[in-house]
Design a protein around this motif. Structure first.
Motif, PDB file in Angstrom:
ATOM      1  N   SER A 117       0.786  -1.160   0.014  1.00  0.00           N
ATOM      2  CA  SER A 117      -0.118  -0.007   0.108  1.00  0.00           C
ATOM      3  C   SER A 117       0.914   1.247   0.046  1.00  0.00           C
ATOM      4  O   SER A 117       0.671   2.428  -0.818  1.00  0.00           O
ATOM      5  N   ARG A 118       1.972   1.442   0.655  1.00  0.00           N
ATOM      6  CA  ARG A 118       2.954   2.204   0.975  1.00  0.00           C
ATOM      7  C   ARG A 118       3.524   2.703  -0.500  1.00  0.00           C
ATOM      8  O   ARG A 118       3.571   4.011  -0.890  1.00  0.00           O
ATOM      9  N   SER A 119       3.979   1.736  -1.325  1.00  0.00           N
ATOM     10  CA  SER A 119       4.683   2.023  -2.346  1.00  0.00           C
ATOM     11  C   SER A 119       3.816   2.053  -3.397  1.00  0.00           C
ATOM     12  O   SER A 119       4.151   2.615  -4.712  1.00  0.00           O
ATOM     13  N   SER A 120       2.471   1.626  -3.639  1.00  0.00           N
ATOM     14  CA  SER A 120       1.642   1.762  -4.852  1.00  0.00           C
ATOM     15  C   SER A 120       0.563   2.692  -4.637  1.00  0.00           C
ATOM     16  O   SER A 120       0.120   3.213  -5.694  1.00  0.00           O
ATOM     17  N   GLY A 121       0.012   3.001  -3.379  1.00  0.00           N
ATOM     18  CA  GLY A 121      -0.908   3.964  -3.189  1.00  0.00           C
ATOM     19  C   GLY A 121      -2.150   3.283  -3.367  1.00  0.00           C
ATOM     20  O   GLY A 121      -3.415   4.046  -3.191  1.00  0.00           O
ATOM     21  N   VAL A 122      -2.325   1.853  -3.534  1.00  0.00           N
ATOM     22  CA  VAL A 122      -3.597   1.144  -3.138  1.00  0.00           C
ATOM     23  C   VAL A 122      -4.083   1.133  -1.771  1.00  0.00           C
ATOM     24  O   VAL A 122      -3.430   1.149  -0.918  1.00  0.00           O
TER      25      VAL A 122
END
Length: 245
Positions: free
Chosen positions: A53-58
């Motif tokens: 989530s932190r790296s992708s924005g999901v």
């Protein structure tokens, strides 16, 4: 320092160094995922989801709900994900360790099986296996979660909402997506208290601009655009039942 004290000091230092070296030697044969065995496996998928989530924005809640929908089992009154899950052509199994799950998947792959799902986010080998270096890489929780996040990002961009992306993550067929979304929404609603999950500690979060390292998910790639599901499409919309191994 008197000679006697010096000898005692050197002797103690010698023993200390031997202990350090012995510990290092004992650690050498351990597999690269030995730390996973020491951690509570029920938290592994949540921590991988947090990293992804932190790296992708999901949104984190989207990933947490999906991993529970895909692999969740009841523990202490809660549904919690399990990283060593394999759905082999509609037959779902929870394994006690990554090594056992990998051995099972490898054995069936050698026998010709291709339609099976792996890990925290149940990535389907038939449609997505080519994006990974190996079966073992597919079982890596962080790699598994990053791929799922990249796929969800692509679906959200195409379909316009995270709900639609979650449905298509399972299947492009509306009837199957609808059934899946009902279970997904149940898991999403159960995430409304912080005590439900444990994503800490999270070490070395990946930068937000991390490049997409999955060629099948890059723009313009001939990926599985017509095969939205990461899991097998079961006839009649049936859901595979999992059992412990």
């Amino acid at each position: 320092m008197p000679d006697t004290a010096l000898r005692r000091h050197c002797h103690g230092l010698h023993i200390w160094i031997k202990q350090i070296l012995l510990c290092g030697l004992l650690a050498l044969p351990q597999p690269c995922f030995a730390s996973e065995a020491r951690a509570d496996p029920h938290h592994i998928c949540d921590r991988a989801a947090d990293q992804a989530s932190r790296s992708s924005g999901v949104p984190l809640e989207v990933l947490l709900a999906i991993t529970r929908t895909e692999t969740g089992r009841r523990r202490n009154g809660q549904t919690q994900p399990w990283p060593w899950t394999v759905n082999m052509e509609g037959h779902g199994l929870w394994f006690q360790s990554r090594a056992e799950a990998l051995a099972y998947a490898t054995r069936h792959q050698a026998g010709g099986a291709t339609r099976f799902d792996i890990g925290c986010f149940q990535i389907n080998y038939h449609w997505h296996g080519a994006a990974f270096a190996s079966l073992d890489a597919m079982f890596d929780p962080d790699t598994n979660a990053r791929y799922a996040a990249a796929f969800l990002t692509r679906l959200q961009g195409e379909l316009g909402s995270w709900d639609a992306a979650a449905g298509a993550y399972h299947s492009r067929r509306p009837e199957h997506a609808t059934n899946y979304l009902a279970r997904y929404h149940q898991q999403l609603a159960a995430l409304d208290t912080p005590a439900t999950i444990d994503t800490a500690p999270v070490a070395d979060p990946r930068p937000a601009d991390r490049p997409n390292r999955f060629p099948l998910l890059q723009s313009g790639a001939a990926a599985s655009a017509h095969h939205g599901s990461l899991v097998p499409r079961l006839t009649g919309g049936a859901r595979a039942l999992f059992r412990h191994m």
